[in-house]
Design a protein around this motif. Structure first.
Motif: not given
Length: 412
Positions: A295, A299, A397
């Motif tokens: 993750k 991101f 996101s």
């Protein structure tokens, strides 16, 4: 031992992976070449207003059709033990659609010496013929692509999905880097040539994958079909949409906008350079991402693209724009190297077709939205492209952090 639908192999099946890479590279080559030819073909036939409407309609249809194709792929795989039957249908329909487009364009005078004014008169007799054939061709490609991508989970164990994704991204990026360089020459011809070359490439790629198909050892899976959480499904779809917006903004629109600042560098050269850099950087990126959270790296990629675009926008030094190209290409590679394995681990392996359809259906929709917004709504400039990339970042996101950490999907 060959894999079945409900379980993964204990090691990477490299022969099958190379066959899959050949097919996906051929599909990417065909899509990039033919979808960029589609607007010019419609404009030449007098469908000026339909160009962007059809693009949006095709993107919207992908959100619905590709997940449905994925569900059908999972069902057939559960009943027959493989996904090649639906892929065969997709391949045959792709070839038939290409033939129909060639005949249709020849009939309206697009491929003949008939003047365009007379061709437009001919088109008025069947105004929806060519747009319908182009949409049917795209649907046929979906039938081939969605189950093909779902084969990833049958060709490698879960821990190896990032590695084979890296190889697939590198091969597809290398092939994609060639397309912007040859498109100017192809556009001087006609659409029939583009679609014919695309069909030949897809046929050759499918031949490579089908030749690597195990002749025995794939057995039907009789397990019940696992229920999928709607929230996870929507999040995967949203990740695809956001990634499609950012990738399209970066690869297609941003080089054109940047060419205003750097008129001596052709936009197609910049597009090709971005994809080539992404292919070269894929393996160092893969080795780096193994040390960090998926993750976190996703991101970083999602935030990196609009951040780098903002840096270029704020500077007047063209050298900084040129120096940022390796960072842009690396961010693009990082985005897909981290996202694709991640989304495939969010659903059970028996639902790999649905996962493929959700993510790549969203990716196609995001691509359509970004293309139409950039060219038709705002015009291509650095500021509007930065804002569009920021929207894609925020959308992705939200979807990314909506997905809760999950345990590895169960194997049969």
């Amino acid at each position: 031992m060959s894999p079945n639908v409900g379980s993964q192999p204990t090691s990477i099946l490299w022969r099958q992976v190379w066959g899959l890479a050949a097919l996906l590279a051929a599909i990417a080559f065909s899509l990039m070449m033919c979808l960029t030819q589609q607007p010019q073909t419609l404009q030449d036939l007098g469908f000026n207003r339909l160009v962007y409407i059809l693009g949006l309609a095709q993107g919207g249809a992908s959100v619905v059709l590709e997940p449905l194709i994925g569900v059908c792929s999972d069902y057939l795989a559960r009943r027959t033990g493989h996904r090649f039957s639906l892929m065969t249908v997709g391949l045959v329909l792709t070839l038939l659609a290409t033939l129909a487009i060639a005949l249709g364009l020849a009939w309206v005078g697009r491929a003949s010496t008939q003047p365009l004014a007379e061709a437009a008169t001919t088109v008025s007799a069947a105004p929806w013929l060519i747009p319908s054939l182009l949409s049917f061709w795209l649907f046929a490609i979906m039938l081939l692509r969605v189950p093909a991508i779902a084969l990833m989970v049958q060709f490698a164990p879960q821990r190896s999905l990032p590695l084979i994704t890296t190889w697939l991204i590198a091969v597809v990026s290398l092939v994609g880097a060639v397309v912007p360089l040859i498109q100017p020459a192809l556009h001087t011809g006609n659409a029939i040539v583009c679609f014919a070359i695309g069909a030949i490439c897809v046929l050759m790629g499918a031949g490579c994958l089908f030749a690597s198909r195990p002749r025995s050892g794939i057995f039907p899976v009789v397990e019940h079909m696992t229920t999928v959480s709607p929230g996870v499904g929507w999040a995967i779809l949203g990740l695809g949409i956001g990634a499609g917006i950012e990738a399209t903004t970066l690869v297609q629109a941003f080089p054109i906008a940047l060419q205003i600042e750097l008129p001596n560098i052709r936009a197609d050269y910049m597009m090709s350079s971005l994809l080539l850099i992404g292919a070269i950087a894929a393996f160092p990126i893969h080795r780096t991402t193994r040390r960090y959270s998926e993750k976190r790296m996703m991101f970083l990629a999602l935030a990196g693209i609009p951040t780098l675009m903002g840096m270029v926008l704020m500077t007047t030094d063209y050298r900084l724009a040129i120096a940022s190209m390796p960072l842009f290409g690396s961010a693009l590679a990082l985005l897909f190297i981290t996202q694709i394995p991640y989304v495939f681990t969010q659903l059970p392996f028996s639902r790999a077709g649905l996962c493929s359809g959700l993510y790549f259906g969203g990716l196609r929709a995001g691509t359509a939205v970004a293309s139409v917004f950039s060219v038709y709504v705002s015009g291509i400039d650095l500021t509007s492209e930065l804002l569009l990339a920021a929207v894609g970042f925020l959308f992705s996101s939200i979807c990314l952090f909506h997905i809760q950490p999950s345990s590895p999907p169960p194997s049969a």
